[in-house]
Design a protein around this motif. Sequence first.
Motif, PDB file in Angstrom:
ATOM      1  N   PHE A  43       0.801  -1.214   0.000  1.00 39.03           N
ATOM      2  CA  PHE A  43       0.000   0.000   0.000  1.00 39.03           C
ATOM      3  C   PHE A  43       0.842   1.276   0.000  1.00 39.03           C
ATOM      4  O   PHE A  43       0.315   2.364  -0.086  1.00 39.03           O
ATOM      5  N   GLU A  44       2.161   1.124   0.123  1.00 39.87           N
ATOM      6  CA  GLU A  44       3.096   2.244   0.175  1.00 39.87           C
ATOM      7  C   GLU A  44       2.715   3.245   1.266  1.00 39.87           C
ATOM      8  O   GLU A  44       2.733   4.447   1.066  1.00 39.87           O
ATOM      9  N   LEU A  45       2.358   2.721   2.435  1.00 41.82           N
ATOM     10  CA  LEU A  45       2.011   3.542   3.583  1.00 41.82           C
ATOM     11  C   LEU A  45       3.159   3.566   4.578  1.00 41.82           C
ATOM     12  O   LEU A  45       3.878   2.580   4.735  1.00 41.82           O
ATOM     13  N   LYS A  46       3.314   4.686   5.271  1.00 44.63           N
ATOM     14  CA  LYS A  46       4.314   4.780   6.327  1.00 44.63           C
ATOM     15  C   LYS A  46       3.762   4.126   7.583  1.00 44.63           C
ATOM     16  O   LYS A  46       2.643   4.401   7.989  1.00 44.63           O
ATOM     17  N   ASN A  47       4.545   3.280   8.177  1.00 44.23           N
ATOM     18  CA  ASN A  47       4.153   2.589   9.405  1.00 44.23           C
ATOM     19  C   ASN A  47       5.189   2.861  10.476  1.00 44.23           C
ATOM     20  O   ASN A  47       6.369   2.587  10.276  1.00 44.23           O
ATOM     21  N   LYS A  48       4.747   3.401  11.619  1.00 39.89           N
ATOM     22  CA  LYS A  48       5.629   3.583  12.765  1.00 39.89           C
ATOM     23  C   LYS A  48       5.488   2.362  13.655  1.00 39.89           C
ATOM     24  O   LYS A  48       4.386   1.883  13.882  1.00 39.89           O
ATOM     25  N   MET A  49       6.633   1.894  14.147  1.00 43.28           N
ATOM     26  CA  MET A  49       6.594   0.699  14.970  1.00 43.28           C
ATOM     27  C   MET A  49       7.711   0.750  16.003  1.00 43.28           C
ATOM     28  O   MET A  49       8.753   1.354  15.773  1.00 43.28           O
ATOM     29  N   LYS A  50       7.497   0.083  17.109  1.00 48.34           N
ATOM     30  CA  LYS A  50       8.514  -0.010  18.150  1.00 48.34           C
ATOM     31  C   LYS A  50       9.533  -1.078  17.768  1.00 48.34           C
ATOM     32  O   LYS A  50       9.169  -2.120  17.225  1.00 48.34           O
ATOM     33  N   LEU A  51      10.786  -0.815  18.077  1.00 42.12           N
ATOM     34  CA  LEU A  51      11.829  -1.803  17.817  1.00 42.12           C
ATOM     35  C   LEU A  51      11.624  -3.061  18.652  1.00 42.12           C
ATOM     36  O   LEU A  51      12.011  -4.156  18.245  1.00 42.12           O
ATOM     37  N   SER A  52      10.999  -2.927  19.810  1.00 40.27           N
ATOM     38  CA  SER A  52      10.775  -4.086  20.677  1.00 40.27           C
ATOM     39  C   SER A  52       9.754  -5.065  20.090  1.00 40.27           C
ATOM     40  O   SER A  52       9.695  -6.220  20.512  1.00 40.27           O
ATOM     41  N   GLU A  53       8.963  -4.636  19.099  1.00 40.10           N
ATOM     42  CA  GLU A  53       7.993  -5.526  18.467  1.00 40.10           C
ATOM     43  C   GLU A  53       8.622  -6.382  17.371  1.00 40.10           C
ATOM     44  O   GLU A  53       8.021  -7.349  16.920  1.00 40.10           O
ATOM     45  N   LEU A  54       9.831  -6.021  16.927  1.00 42.23           N
ATOM     46  CA  LEU A  54      10.491  -6.761  15.854  1.00 42.23           C
ATOM     47  C   LEU A  54      10.958  -8.136  16.322  1.00 42.23           C
ATOM     48  O   LEU A  54      11.481  -8.278  17.424  1.00 42.23           O
ATOM     49  N   ILE A  55      10.755  -9.113  15.478  1.00 48.03           N
ATOM     50  CA  ILE A  55      11.233 -10.454  15.748  1.00 48.03           C
ATOM     51  C   ILE A  55      12.419 -10.771  14.838  1.00 48.03           C
ATOM     52  O   ILE A  55      13.406 -11.337  15.277  1.00 48.03           O
ATOM     53  N   ASP A  56      12.321 -10.369  13.566  1.00 50.59           N
ATOM     54  CA  ASP A  56      13.369 -10.688  12.602  1.00 50.59           C
ATOM     55  C   ASP A  56      13.350  -9.672  11.466  1.00 50.59           C
ATOM     56  O   ASP A  56      12.281  -9.171  11.092  1.00 50.59           O
ATOM     57  N   VAL A  57      14.526  -9.393  10.898  1.00 50.94           N
ATOM     58  CA  VAL A  57      14.656  -8.519   9.733  1.00 50.94           C
ATOM     59  C   VAL A  57      15.634  -9.192   8.784  1.00 50.94           C
ATOM     60  O   VAL A  57      16.726  -9.591   9.174  1.00 50.94           O
ATOM     61  N   ARG A  58      15.216  -9.335   7.534  1.00 48.52           N
ATOM     62  CA  ARG A  58      16.064  -9.948   6.495  1.00 48.52           C
ATOM     63  C   ARG A  58      16.056  -9.057   5.262  1.00 48.52           C
ATOM     64  O   ARG A  58      15.017  -8.519   4.896  1.00 48.52           O
ATOM     65  N   LEU A  59      17.210  -8.951   4.612  1.00 50.35           N
ATOM     66  CA  LEU A  59      17.284  -8.206   3.357  1.00 50.35           C
ATOM     67  C   LEU A  59      16.603  -9.016   2.259  1.00 50.35           C
ATOM     68  O   LEU A  59      16.745 -10.245   2.192  1.00 50.35           O
ATOM     69  N   ALA A  60      15.866  -8.334   1.409  1.00 51.95           N
ATOM     70  CA  ALA A  60      15.156  -9.018   0.314  1.00 51.95           C
ATOM     71  C   ALA A  60      16.081  -9.273  -0.861  1.00 51.95           C
ATOM     72  O   ALA A  60      17.055  -8.654  -1.070  1.00 51.95           O
TER      73      ALA A  60
END
Length: 110
Positions: A93-110
């Motif tokens: 949707f190309e929307l900006k989403n604000k999020m807490k870093l504590s909610e992250l479980i994993d981040v991977r480069l595409a």
Amino acid sequence: MEYRGMKKWRPFATLPEQYIGLQEIINEQEEVAQPVLTEEQMEQINFTLIEALHTNKQVYLTYYKKGQPITEKGFIQFVDSLGNLFVFIDEVFELKNKMKLSELIDVRLA
């Protein structure tokens, strides 16, 4: 005598509150506990976020929300480690989403 065909029916549809209550119970059973990340995992997530921010690469973000892990693909726009906040733009949707870093479980480069 007239043929009525096959009619759908719900034998317990007389109490709509019952369906709401049953749906809540099902949702509670599907909830997953938020995983606890080690220091190494948190450092790796921070490194990947900063790399994706500087190189403008897409990432797969897996975060915890309302008892469920959710994975989205998008671009990192802003990271604030001190404020425990980051901003990403989702691919769909190309929307900006604000999020807490504590909610992250994993981040991977595409």
